[in-house]
Design an enzyme around this catalytic site. Structure first.
Site, mmCIF file in Angstrom:
data_model
loop_
_atom_site.group_PDB
_atom_site.id
_atom_site.type_symbol
_atom_site.label_atom_id
_atom_site.label_comp_id
_atom_site.label_asym_id
_atom_site.label_seq_id
_atom_site.Cartn_x
_atom_site.Cartn_y
_atom_site.Cartn_z
ATOM 1 N N GLY A 88 0.746 -1.254 -0.148
ATOM 2 C CA GLY A 88 0.084 -0.042 -0.058
ATOM 3 C C GLY A 88 0.757 1.490 -0.092
ATOM 4 N N GLN A 95 3.510 9.934 1.124
ATOM 5 C CA GLN A 95 4.757 9.321 1.306
ATOM 6 C C GLN A 95 5.547 9.448 -0.114
ATOM 7 O OE1 GLN A 95 2.627 5.254 2.069
ATOM 8 N NE2 GLN A 95 4.606 5.144 3.178
ATOM 9 N N CYS A 117 6.542 -0.074 7.293
ATOM 10 C CA CYS A 117 5.773 1.204 6.513
ATOM 11 C C CYS A 117 6.965 1.576 5.646
ATOM 12 C CB CYS A 117 5.288 2.142 7.303
ATOM 13 S SG CYS A 117 4.729 3.774 6.469
ATOM 14 N N LEU A 118 6.899 1.997 4.340
ATOM 15 C CA LEU A 118 7.931 2.318 3.341
ATOM 16 C C LEU A 118 8.585 3.470 3.772
ATOM 17 C CD1 LEU A 118 6.318 1.170 -0.015
ATOM 18 C CD2 LEU A 118 7.831 -0.111 1.189
ATOM 19 N N HIS A 148 -4.049 1.423 7.762
ATOM 20 C CA HIS A 148 -2.722 2.240 7.844
ATOM 21 C C HIS A 148 -2.625 3.191 6.735
ATOM 22 C CE1 HIS A 148 1.914 1.289 7.929
ATOM 23 N NE2 HIS A 148 1.697 2.135 6.933
ATOM 24 N N GLU A 149 -3.145 3.090 5.361
ATOM 25 C CA GLU A 149 -2.990 4.080 4.475
ATOM 26 C C GLU A 149 -3.797 5.570 4.769
ATOM 27 O OE1 GLU A 149 -0.253 3.571 2.841
ATOM 28 O OE2 GLU A 149 -0.217 1.670 3.065
ATOM 29 N N HIS A 200 -2.096 7.769 7.067
ATOM 30 C CA HIS A 200 -1.168 8.526 6.443
ATOM 31 C C HIS A 200 -1.661 9.933 5.958
ATOM 32 C CE1 HIS A 200 2.557 6.421 6.071
ATOM 33 N NE2 HIS A 200 1.956 5.360 5.638
#
Ligand code: CO
Length: 172
Positions: A46, A51, A98-99, A140-141, A144
């Site tokens: 995701g 990000q 997480c990236l 999670h997304e 953000h």
């Protein structure tokens, strides 16, 4: 398609409240395609617009199906514009990464089942129900988009340890 730069904590863009999308144009479609490519390249499951340095309410999530033999099918992803959780129930614990938070994985408690209202790339409003792992990824997304990272869901001690680690990296 193009690979985009992924911003890492503590980049300020990750903490900003994102803007609602009102223009459903070519540029938005292109951005979501680039985000999907960037997500798969990382690899991740995701990715949210902040990000990649865009303060917009836009996320992409991997929806690649599993074949009967357990291998992955043809790559598929979903784009959610202006997503909002409108109802939820239950609880689940699942491991997240997480990236934007290199070398951090930990267990987070999330809703078990959620209903999300969002728009597609043409601006059409729709709803979906998600459960289990897919519900985790969406929560999670969507976090953000409000400047929240999964780090914020961890204990004070774990947050402090990670911040210390990042400070060390930045010095090196
Ligand atoms: Co993330």
């Amino acid at each position: 398609m193009a690979l985009l730069k992924i911003y890492h904590y503590p980049a300020p863009i990750l903490r900003k409240e994102t803007e609602k999308i009102t223009d459903f144009n070519e540029e938005l479609t292109k951005l979501s395609e680039d985000m999907a490519e960037t997500m798969w390249d990382a690899p991740g499951i995701g990715l949210a617009a902040p990000q990649v340095g865009k303060s917009l309410k836009l996320i992409v999530v991997d929806r690649t199906p599993k074949n009967e033999d357990g291998t992955e099918g043809k790559r598929e992803y979903m784009v959610l514009v202006n997503p909002e959780i409108i109802s939820y129930e239950g609880e689940q614990d699942d491991t997240e990464g997480c990236l934007s938070l290199p070398e951090l994985t930990d267990v987070v408690t999330r809703h078990k089942k959620i209903v999300v209202r969002y728009q597609d790339l043409s601006g059409q409003e729709t709803e979906l129900t998600a459960e289990d792992r897919f519900a985790v990824v969406l929560q999670h997304e969507i976090d953000h988009l409000n400047g929240t990272l999964f780090l914020d869901h961890l204990s004070h001690l774990k947050r402090m340890l990670y911040k210390k680690k990042v400070k060390k990296w930045l010095k090196a």
